[in-house]
Design a protein around this motif. Structure first.
Motif, short mmCIF file in Angstrom:
data_model
loop_
_atom_site.label_atom_id
_atom_site.label_comp_id
_atom_site.label_asym_id
_atom_site.label_seq_id
_atom_site.Cartn_x
_atom_site.Cartn_y
_atom_site.Cartn_z
N ALA A 191 0.86 -1.20 0.00
CA ALA A 191 0.00 0.00 0.00
C ALA A 191 0.89 1.25 0.00
O ALA A 191 1.26 1.75 1.06
CB ALA A 191 -0.92 -0.02 1.22
N GLY A 225 -4.93 0.20 -2.57
CA GLY A 225 -5.12 1.58 -2.14
C GLY A 225 -6.46 2.10 -2.62
O GLY A 225 -7.17 1.42 -3.38
N LEU A 266 1.43 -7.39 4.73
CA LEU A 266 1.18 -6.09 4.10
C LEU A 266 2.41 -5.20 4.31
O LEU A 266 2.87 -5.02 5.45
CB LEU A 266 -0.05 -5.41 4.72
CG LEU A 266 -0.28 -3.94 4.33
CD1 LEU A 266 -0.61 -3.80 2.84
CD2 LEU A 266 -1.41 -3.32 5.17
N THR A 268 3.57 -1.35 3.82
CA THR A 268 2.74 -0.16 3.71
C THR A 268 3.44 1.09 4.24
O THR A 268 4.42 0.99 4.98
CB THR A 268 1.42 -0.39 4.50
OG1 THR A 268 0.59 0.77 4.42
CG2 THR A 268 1.68 -0.70 5.97
N ALA A 273 -4.64 1.99 5.21
CA ALA A 273 -4.57 0.57 4.82
C ALA A 273 -3.81 -0.23 5.87
O ALA A 273 -4.12 -1.40 6.11
CB ALA A 273 -3.90 0.45 3.46
N MET A 274 -2.82 0.40 6.50
CA MET A 274 -2.05 -0.29 7.55
C MET A 274 -3.00 -0.77 8.66
O MET A 274 -2.91 -1.92 9.11
CB MET A 274 -1.01 0.67 8.14
CG MET A 274 -0.22 0.09 9.28
SD MET A 274 1.02 1.25 9.89
CE MET A 274 0.02 2.35 10.90
N ALA A 286 5.85 -1.62 8.04
CA ALA A 286 5.43 -0.24 7.78
C ALA A 286 6.65 0.66 7.65
O ALA A 286 7.57 0.59 8.48
CB ALA A 286 4.53 0.25 8.92
#
Ligand code: SF4
Length: 354
Positions: A191, A225, A266, A268, A273-274, A286
């Protein structure tokens, strides 16, 4: 407060991430007041996050930048809330407009943070401890309603929610199958968007991560996204040597949640979105730039790695900026693709060679 609230409204008209981070507050309210009518007031773009939550009786929309903009719109929203006869309103969003809506709706108990510019309109003010996580800070609003509630212990048990339906899951399965992705494929979602430019890692970095994960680790990559994130995602794809599946702007929020649930991990920015990924209980890598964990919006899971640089200029604001105020953008430019890939491997299962 002497009597138990019977009709509770929570006003959270901020961004997606803020709404997801408010879901534990709804859960605790429901557990504490099981028979109360519990509703939320949100902006149109985040309604979907909450509309599937069984613990809520209603989700109302305040289209403050569209249909309900201006004083006329504010009055109209306040009028419709007044008709719902709420007896308590909680205001995690520190906004003058939200405070005014609650006041004009005539809700007798209005509980918010001392630090809100609208705190003048509250009947009870609680301290917002800047050193705590946002989820824990929001629970502080319960103090006037449930003074005996052990907030620390409660905070350790809560989780984020984004409720995807069977329909959303069917959509995700169908969509992934259309892209040739089956249940045996190891998928990683990426993302790369954020409302704020200084929270977006450089596109070349994401592209190098994508290429590395696809070629060295045999992963399938999904770019995800919102519609607003499409330009940022497109910039990433122009730097990719290999072609990821691009779902940016093509999913609803709940479909995104269903897609993420199918993913191994994920990767990101510090974005909404996280938190949706955390709510799906998948590991998170992240990349943090102008913001820091100390601001209280980090991934609320033990399975997360935050990749960041220790720079004296961080954080340079509560949210982010349209450009680096110091012009060098070192907080993001100094982060390498290899660091992010190494962080990702912590959560990747070994894949047998194909
Ligand atoms: S001032 Fe520092 S923290 Fe802020 S965007 Fe620039 S490099 Fe990043």
């Amino acid at each position: 407060m002497g009597t138990e609230p019977k009709r509770i409204l929570v006003i959270q008209t901020a961004f997606l991430g803020d709404v997801v981070l408010t879901t534990p507050l709804f859960q605790v309210l429901r557990d504490r007041f099981p028979t109360a009518y519990l509703a939320a007031l949100v902006i149109p773009g985040t309604r979907e996050v909450l509309s599937g939550l069984p613990i809520l009786n209603d989700v109302f929309v305040y289209d403050k930048k569209g249909r309900d903009r201006g004083l006329k719109g504010l009055r109209s929203v306040a009028r419709s809330l007044k008709a719902k006869r709420f007896d308590v309103c909680l205001l995690p969003h520190r906004s003058l407009r939200s405070a005014l809506v609650a006041f004009m709706a005539g809700i007798p108990q209005r509980i918010g943070f001392v630090q809100s510019p609208g705190s003048f309109f509250y009947t009870r003010r609680v301290w917002r401890d800047g050193s705590r996580h946002e989820v824990r800070r929001n629970l502080e609003l319960l103090k006037p309603l449930a003074p005996d509630l052990p907030l620390e212990a409660t905070a350790s048990t809560v989780r984020l929610w984004v409720a995807s339906t069977d329909e959303d899951r069917d959509w995700a399965n169908h969509c992934l199958a259309e892209h040739g992705l089956g249940t045996n494929d190891r998928m990683i979602a990426i993302a790369p968007g954020s409302v704020w430019a200084t929270k977006r890692w450089i596109p070349e970095g994401f592209a190098a991560v994508i290429d590395g994960l696809m070629s060295r680790y045999n992963r399938k990559i999904l770019l995800v996204g919102s519609r607003d994130d499409v330009p940022a995602v497109d910039k990433v794809t122009t730097h990719c040597r290999q072609k990821p599946v691009n779902l940016a702007g093509k999913t609803t929020l709940r479909q995104l949640a269903a897609v993420l649930k199918r993913c191994e991990l994920l990767i990101t920015n510090d974005n909404g979105a996280m938190h949706v990924g955390v709510a799906q209980d998948i590991p998170i890598v992240a990349v943090f730039g102008s913001t820091t964990l100390g601001l209280g919006y980090g991934p609320l899971t033990e399975r997360a790695v935050v990749v960041e640089r220790d720079l004296r200029c961080r954080p340079c604001g509560k949210h982010g900026h349209a450009a680096c105020p110091l012009d060098h953008f070192n907080c993001m430019k100094q982060i390498t693709a290899e660091e992010v890939i190494t962080a990702a491997t912590k959560y990747m299962e070994a894949v047998p060679p194909s």
